[in-house]
Design a protein around this motif. Sequence first.
Motif, mmCIF file in Angstrom:
data_model
loop_
_atom_site.group_PDB
_atom_site.id
_atom_site.type_symbol
_atom_site.label_atom_id
_atom_site.label_comp_id
_atom_site.label_asym_id
_atom_site.label_seq_id
_atom_site.Cartn_x
_atom_site.Cartn_y
_atom_site.Cartn_z
ATOM 1 N N ILE A 80 0.838 -1.185 0.047
ATOM 2 C CA ILE A 80 0.065 -0.188 -0.157
ATOM 3 C C ILE A 80 0.831 1.156 0.112
ATOM 4 O O ILE A 80 0.159 2.527 -0.017
ATOM 5 N N GLY A 81 2.076 1.181 -0.231
ATOM 6 C CA GLY A 81 3.112 2.505 -0.078
ATOM 7 C C GLY A 81 2.867 3.255 -1.044
ATOM 8 O O GLY A 81 2.323 4.412 -1.027
ATOM 9 N N PRO A 82 2.759 2.674 -2.436
ATOM 10 C CA PRO A 82 2.537 3.669 -3.560
ATOM 11 C C PRO A 82 1.293 4.400 -3.573
ATOM 12 O O PRO A 82 1.000 5.446 -3.865
ATOM 13 N N ILE A 83 0.064 3.728 -3.200
ATOM 14 C CA ILE A 83 -1.170 4.033 -3.115
ATOM 15 C C ILE A 83 -1.303 4.987 -2.195
ATOM 16 O O ILE A 83 -1.938 5.981 -2.379
ATOM 17 N N GLY A 84 -1.002 4.765 -0.938
ATOM 18 C CA GLY A 84 -1.129 5.916 0.074
ATOM 19 C C GLY A 84 -0.354 7.106 0.010
ATOM 20 O O GLY A 84 -0.955 8.262 0.104
ATOM 21 N N TYR A 85 1.018 7.005 -0.654
ATOM 22 C CA TYR A 85 1.680 8.201 -1.061
ATOM 23 C C TYR A 85 0.955 9.147 -2.021
ATOM 24 O O TYR A 85 1.092 10.198 -2.017
ATOM 25 N N ASN A 86 0.791 8.156 -2.945
ATOM 26 C CA ASN A 86 -0.094 9.101 -4.138
ATOM 27 C C ASN A 86 -1.099 9.557 -3.941
ATOM 28 O O ASN A 86 -1.531 10.922 -4.420
ATOM 29 N N ILE A 87 -1.840 9.162 -3.118
ATOM 30 C CA ILE A 87 -3.212 9.687 -2.482
ATOM 31 C C ILE A 87 -3.016 10.994 -1.829
ATOM 32 O O ILE A 87 -3.466 12.043 -2.205
ATOM 33 N N GLY A 88 -1.946 10.922 -0.967
ATOM 34 C CA GLY A 88 -1.628 12.135 -0.035
ATOM 35 C C GLY A 88 -1.042 13.082 -1.046
ATOM 36 O O GLY A 88 -1.278 14.362 -0.950
ATOM 37 N N MET A 89 -0.173 12.903 -2.206
ATOM 38 C CA MET A 89 0.339 13.923 -3.134
ATOM 39 C C MET A 89 -0.798 14.430 -3.899
ATOM 40 O O MET A 89 -0.694 15.729 -4.063
ATOM 41 N N ALA A 90 -1.824 13.657 -4.102
ATOM 42 C CA ALA A 90 -2.946 14.180 -4.892
ATOM 43 C C ALA A 90 -3.746 15.252 -4.065
ATOM 44 O O ALA A 90 -4.168 16.353 -4.427
ATOM 45 N N ILE A 91 -4.119 14.735 -2.815
ATOM 46 C CA ILE A 91 -4.743 15.795 -1.885
ATOM 47 C C ILE A 91 -3.999 16.932 -1.667
ATOM 48 O O ILE A 91 -4.434 18.054 -1.586
ATOM 49 N N ALA A 92 -2.660 16.840 -1.524
ATOM 50 C CA ALA A 92 -1.771 18.088 -1.310
ATOM 51 C C ALA A 92 -1.836 19.035 -2.458
ATOM 52 O O ALA A 92 -1.834 20.198 -2.453
ATOM 53 N N GLY A 93 -1.798 18.248 -3.755
ATOM 54 C CA GLY A 93 -1.800 19.222 -5.077
ATOM 55 C C GLY A 93 -3.034 19.997 -5.159
ATOM 56 O O GLY A 93 -3.096 21.044 -5.659
ATOM 57 N N TYR A 227 -3.056 -1.810 10.027
ATOM 58 C CA TYR A 227 -3.675 -1.529 8.709
ATOM 59 C C TYR A 227 -4.040 -0.013 8.621
ATOM 60 O O TYR A 227 -3.418 0.732 7.934
ATOM 61 N N ILE A 228 -4.953 0.154 9.185
ATOM 62 C CA ILE A 228 -5.575 1.566 9.295
ATOM 63 C C ILE A 228 -4.434 2.737 9.684
ATOM 64 O O ILE A 228 -4.143 3.624 8.926
ATOM 65 N N ASP A 229 -3.430 2.460 10.658
ATOM 66 C CA ASP A 229 -2.444 3.146 11.176
ATOM 67 C C ASP A 229 -1.633 3.295 9.902
ATOM 68 O O ASP A 229 -1.034 4.562 9.621
ATOM 69 N N THR A 230 -1.164 2.456 9.164
ATOM 70 C CA THR A 230 -0.239 2.442 8.054
ATOM 71 C C THR A 230 -0.864 3.206 6.966
ATOM 72 O O THR A 230 -0.204 4.020 6.254
ATOM 73 N N ILE A 231 -2.247 2.930 6.650
ATOM 74 C CA ILE A 231 -2.707 3.570 5.398
ATOM 75 C C ILE A 231 -2.868 5.267 5.824
ATOM 76 O O ILE A 231 -2.377 6.117 4.985
ATOM 77 N N CYS A 232 -3.320 5.639 7.150
ATOM 78 C CA CYS A 232 -3.331 6.891 7.368
ATOM 79 C C CYS A 232 -1.985 7.750 7.092
ATOM 80 O O CYS A 232 -1.625 8.560 6.952
ATOM 81 N N MET A 233 -0.878 7.076 7.767
ATOM 82 C CA MET A 233 0.485 7.528 7.873
ATOM 83 C C MET A 233 0.797 7.730 6.462
ATOM 84 O O MET A 233 1.598 8.711 6.023
ATOM 85 N N LEU A 234 0.646 6.736 5.498
ATOM 86 C CA LEU A 234 1.061 6.913 4.366
ATOM 87 C C LEU A 234 0.476 8.089 3.272
ATOM 88 O O LEU A 234 1.099 9.104 2.669
ATOM 89 N N ILE A 235 -0.878 8.500 3.722
ATOM 90 C CA ILE A 235 -1.426 9.291 3.025
ATOM 91 C C ILE A 235 -1.233 10.613 3.679
ATOM 92 O O ILE A 235 -0.850 11.609 3.010
ATOM 93 N N MET A 236 -1.410 10.762 4.795
ATOM 94 C CA MET A 236 -1.203 12.211 5.548
ATOM 95 C C MET A 236 0.455 12.583 5.779
ATOM 96 O O MET A 236 1.148 13.710 5.713
ATOM 97 N N GLY A 237 0.956 11.447 6.136
ATOM 98 C CA GLY A 237 2.709 11.563 6.261
ATOM 99 C C GLY A 237 3.291 11.935 5.012
ATOM 100 O O GLY A 237 4.567 12.142 4.834
ATOM 101 N N GLY A 238 2.911 11.589 3.762
ATOM 102 C CA GLY A 238 3.419 11.956 2.498
ATOM 103 C C GLY A 238 2.975 13.425 2.072
ATOM 104 O O GLY A 238 3.707 13.747 0.993
ATOM 105 N N MET A 239 2.434 14.237 2.850
ATOM 106 C CA MET A 239 1.865 15.125 2.411
ATOM 107 C C MET A 239 2.892 16.648 2.921
ATOM 108 O O MET A 239 2.868 17.386 1.961
#
Length: 543
Positions: A80-93, A227-239
């Motif tokens: 889920i690394g790429p999915i989370g990071y890229n969702i976060g980047m899209a939201i940041a964009g 799992y929830i922790d990891t997804i949230c961390m990837l999305i918001m931690g990537g922003m």
Amino acid sequence: MAVNVLGLVAIAVFYVIILIIGIVAGRKSTKSNDAEELFVANRSFGLFVASFTTAATMVGGGYINGTAEAMGRDGMVWAIGPIGYNIGMAIAGIVIAPKVRRMEFSTIFDPFQQRYGNKMGGLLFFPELLGDLFWEAAILGALGTTLSIVLGLNMTMSVIVSACVAVVYTFFGGLYAVAYTDVIQLFFMGIGLVLAIPFAINNPAVDMSRVETSWTGTLEPAMIGVYIDTICMLIMGGMPWQALYQRVLACKSPALAQKATLLAAAISLVLAIPPAAVGAIGAATDWNATDFDGHIPLEYSQWTHIFPMVLQYLCPVSVSIIGIGAVSAAVMSSADSCVLATGSVFANNIYKNIFRPKASDREIVWVLRGTIVAVGAAGAAIALTVGSVYGLFILCADLMYVIQFPQLVCVLWLKCANTYGSFIGFFVGLFLRVAGGEPFLNIDSLINYPLYHEEYGQLFPFKTLSMLCSLFSIIGFSYVTEQLFTRDILSKKFDVFRCYTDNEDIQNPDDVDMERKEPLMTDKDQFRNGRYELRTQNNANSF
């Protein structure tokens, strides 16, 4: 294992080409010796360069090798690394990029220092520093294992040489060099990653039916919290990353910054498909039918090498060399971004704003270059002492999620956010996160959160809890201190951070609104005082 001379020559040629392109592209900034050009390339990036350099920054060696590792060992549900990071980047964009570009900051730490003061902004630099070091280590480690397995090179030498190449052209060229080499490297990545798949999947040792029922992976009920922790961390931690906003701030306009970030997220998400496929191919391989002489079935730690193993044992030599070029390109494109991002913040926000406010541009440039060398060396050292590439890939978002994300949200959107709230929120988040322990760094837990398991550790989403506690601490303490000082409940002599004590005298009559008898305020002044509002026209243009 004998050294693959042909492959060594090919990689050497690739490194020389990238080095020349980087130095030539950076000549524009080195001629002017202007720190601002090294930081944000004179805000000259169009859509093509901005989106490609942003995507290339995301797709590093950790992104490629880590995705293959997680996919092959644990299945798609955990890749889920790429999915989370890229969702976060899209939201940041969509939400953040136009706002910070409109304000014309030099780094993403400018708003922190303008609102909270230079020293508090400097304190917030440390999560970014650790994140960049872990990120750089992940990508250099990925390249080191790839070169050592496929070409038979010494891993230490591979990591050091790769780090040196990235540092050298970044040292001379700044963001110009990084961006234009990123464009070339992105093409290398795309070709190399895609080319390896048909050769690997058609190898006689590969039978995809072996993973028909296992490629999706499983999610045990007990692991839902993790799992929830990891997804949230990837999305918001990537922003909150400086490497992302360095490109946003280099765009020609806020609207273009938004489009470029969204396009970059789409490109990098597509580039996650080939390494995921390679991971699945590795899981479907009968390694006894190959020349692989390691432990079979593969042990947990061996999966970190699955991408280079597929290149080495399932592909022709020429294809494996091209695949190495893809990983090398990915490493260069992210390693240079890491060292430049950290160097820019240290030179601009730490050295200049805190220690040497009157430093010349030439001095700032050399501080930037010195920091680039130091960060490059530190990242290489960490890369040579770690195990799982995917572990570092995930870990680099950890403190950015728990500490930096709530800070960024509050400084950009909470008008009453002040230094008191920021200070307390920083340490609340840090304490709760560290107290939860970190097996990857051999840090034992001080607090056993609910659902704690003796064997598996923290099963409760305590990172998300730590982030929320940090967020509410910033909001709560900022609100309380604002009420205490603005309503004169507490004397301003106790305002130790000087959030509500104004000792600045008006020196220039032209800076005063004569009708209202108060200083005129620029966008940055209004932002510093928590009174910045988005204009309707800018909203329409950017959103």
